[in-house]
Design an enzyme around this catalytic site. Structure first.
Site, PDB file in Angstrom:
ATOM      1  N   LYS A   3       1.795   2.848  -0.650  1.00  0.00           N
ATOM      2  CA  LYS A   3       1.581   2.376  -2.057  1.00  0.00           C
ATOM      3  C   LYS A   3       1.179   3.478  -3.350  1.00  0.00           C
ATOM      4  O   LYS A   3       0.539   4.507  -2.698  1.00  0.00           O
ATOM      5  CB  LYS A   3       0.325   1.304  -2.356  1.00  0.00           C
ATOM      6  CG  LYS A   3       0.380   0.618  -3.641  1.00  0.00           C
ATOM      7  CD  LYS A   3      -0.577  -0.589  -3.322  1.00  0.00           C
ATOM      8  CE  LYS A   3      -0.556  -1.552  -4.582  1.00  0.00           C
ATOM      9  NZ  LYS A   3      -1.367  -2.632  -4.497  1.00  0.00           N
ATOM     10  N   ARG A  60      -2.888  -1.710   5.439  1.00  0.00           N
ATOM     11  CA  ARG A  60      -2.462  -2.630   5.020  1.00  0.00           C
ATOM     12  C   ARG A  60      -1.338  -3.159   6.157  1.00  0.00           C
ATOM     13  O   ARG A  60      -0.948  -2.240   6.809  1.00  0.00           O
ATOM     14  CB  ARG A  60      -1.588  -2.491   3.696  1.00  0.00           C
ATOM     15  CG  ARG A  60      -2.490  -1.717   2.525  1.00  0.00           C
ATOM     16  CD  ARG A  60      -1.676  -1.385   1.239  1.00  0.00           C
ATOM     17  NE  ARG A  60      -2.452  -1.074   0.391  1.00  0.00           N
ATOM     18  CZ  ARG A  60      -2.707   0.285  -0.248  1.00  0.00           C
ATOM     19  NH1 ARG A  60      -2.190   1.293   0.774  1.00  0.00           N
ATOM     20  NH2 ARG A  60      -3.410   0.502  -1.071  1.00  0.00           N
TER      21      ARG A  60
END
Length: 455
Positions: free
Chosen positions: A304, A279
């Site tokens: 995350k 990401r």
């Protein structure tokens, strides 16, 4: 004892300007001129408050254009912050107005003060106090409890804040029930996305009430709003290997005369975004010490879902990383293990996620895959989708059953479970063709054997 400002000999301004990392004598003189002009005004007033700011703006507007004046307010902002930090003023007057209006930025305050009717402009700026509604205390307690339990609880907190702001701006009748409050909220926005938010809000409040009273029955979720909202989701663009090669070539030759390391940084970012499925935030948070060239791995820390994972990399990616780290060292990048892997000369040396998105989006535009303006077309995050789809295609071509490998792929991507990974599988024509071929060669035989076994 700390000296108070304004001081008669104006030594505080001199020390402050000298402490700044200003490159030219002209810049230092400009800062000093602005601050001395500010002190000239402050000395005529008894208190450092809104009236002082208005007087300084009026006097400065005579000599400077509005755009230049607003730019000079940044100098005043930083000066006030420094004075408040060292205790030479009791309170930053701009910060006081920010707190009064419940906003975080200084520039809207200055624009309001510089307008023709400052009081009206400030009144229009004022935002409701966070969690200031009749349900605010309950919502704030729930957010604090969830964070104490280790959850980030960011999106849920923002959702509750939006609902809290609605309750303050649109108060209902006295003794209004919670269900009635939630039912009034969709009337302010008829989009399908807002309907999904309302369903999320009902789920959050169901948790809040159950935490307060465990005897309350669990609420059955309604999947319909999410299904309607999903129809608006943008279909991911799956980059072909040829697309990726073209983007890598463009990144390697990106025009950047003032930052010679930037093309190689962009090339490496793009390589990791596609080959490792990272990401943009994970790219931005990579430190030099997270790369192990000897083992051929990178460590992605606390991303995350609070996950940390160690990813093995292909040999070609390790070679590219080694070349980038050598170029980074030659360019003068810090060799501290805690310094950002993607380094540049300005600021704190880190690329922000927003800057990474901007640079890689420009590469996508230059490759002719995205329009020159607007948000339409492929995104940077689609590289992660493409990594998943192209990896599954490669498994099909080599005769590997993708279903057996999906748990490993989910772990590699940092997902909680395989269901999160399935979202990334976009069914392309090639993927559908290879899946049909696999079924024809393996699944169809099982069906034939089943029919032969029947009496």
């Amino acid at each position: 004892m700390t000296a108070r400002w304004p001081d008669p000999d104006r030594a505080i301004i001199g020390r402050y300007v000298a402490s700044l990392d200003l490159r030219s004598t002209k810049s230092r003189a400009g800062y000093a001129q602005v601050l001395h002009g500010l002190q000239d005004v402050v000395e005529r007033f008894e208190a450092l408050d809104q009236e002082v700011l208005l007087a300084w703006l009026r006097e400065s507007a005579v000599r400077r254009a509005p755009s230049t004046l607003l730019h000079r307010t940044r100098i005043v902002d930083r000066f006030f912050e420094r004075l408040a930090e060292i205790g030479t003023i009791q309170r930053n007057p701009v910060a006081a107005l920010r707190d009064e209006c419940n906003i975080k930025q200084c520039m809207p305050i200055w624009r309001a003060l510089a307008s023709r009717n400052p009081e009206k402009a400030l009144a229009e700026l004022r935002q409701p106090r966070p969690f200031g509604s009749e349900l605010g205390e309950m919502m704030a307690e729930h957010v604090a409890m969830m964070r104490r339990r280790g959850y980030k609880y960011t999106s849920q907190s923002q959702l509750l804040l939006r609902f809290d702001r609605f309750l303050q701006l649109h108060p209902g009748p006295e003794a209004e029930t919670l269900n009635s409050m939630i039912d009034r909220w969709p009337a302010t926005n008829g989009t399908r996305h807002h309907a999904e938010e309302c369903e999320k809000l009902k789920r959050v409040f169901a948790k809040i009430l159950r935490h307060r009273d465990p005897s309350i029955p669990m609420r059955r979720p309604d999947p319909r709003p999410r299904k309607e909202a999903s129809k608006q989701w943008r279909t991911p663009h799956i980059y072909s290997p040829a697309d990726v090669r073209r983007m890598l070539e463009i990144a390697r030759n990106y025009p950047s005369p003032r930052a010679p390391l930037r093309p190689q940084s962009m090339y490496t970012m793009l390589l990791l975004a596609y080959c490792a499925g990272l990401r943009r935030g994970e790219l931005a948070r990579l430190d030099l010490g997270d790369v192990d060239l000897h083992e051929g791995t990178i460590t992605i820390r606390q991303t995350k879902f609070f996950k940390t994972r160690i990813l093995p990399l292909p040999d070609s990616v390790v070679v590219a990383l080694r070349a980038y780290i050598d170029a980074r060292r030659c360019a003068g990048g810090s060799q501290d293990a805690r310094s950002g892997l993607f380094w540049h000369e300005r600021g704190d040396g880190h690329y922000t996620p927003e800057m990474i998105t901007w640079l890689l989006t420009d590469v996508i535009r230059r490759a002719g895959l995205k329009p020159l303006r607007g948000k339409a077309g492929p995104r940077v995050h689609d590289l992660r989708h493409s990594m998943v789809v192209n990896r599954i295609l490669e498994w099909y071509r080599t005769g590997i059953n993708p279903q057996e490998r999906l748990p490993f792929l989910a772990t590699y991507l940092g997902h909680r479970d395989i269901n999160s990974t399935l979202v990334y599988i976009t069914v392309t024509q090639e993927l559908l063709h290879l899946a049909n071929e696999r079924f024809r060669t393996m699944g169809a035989q099982c069906l034939s054997l089943g029919r032969e076994a029947q009496p």
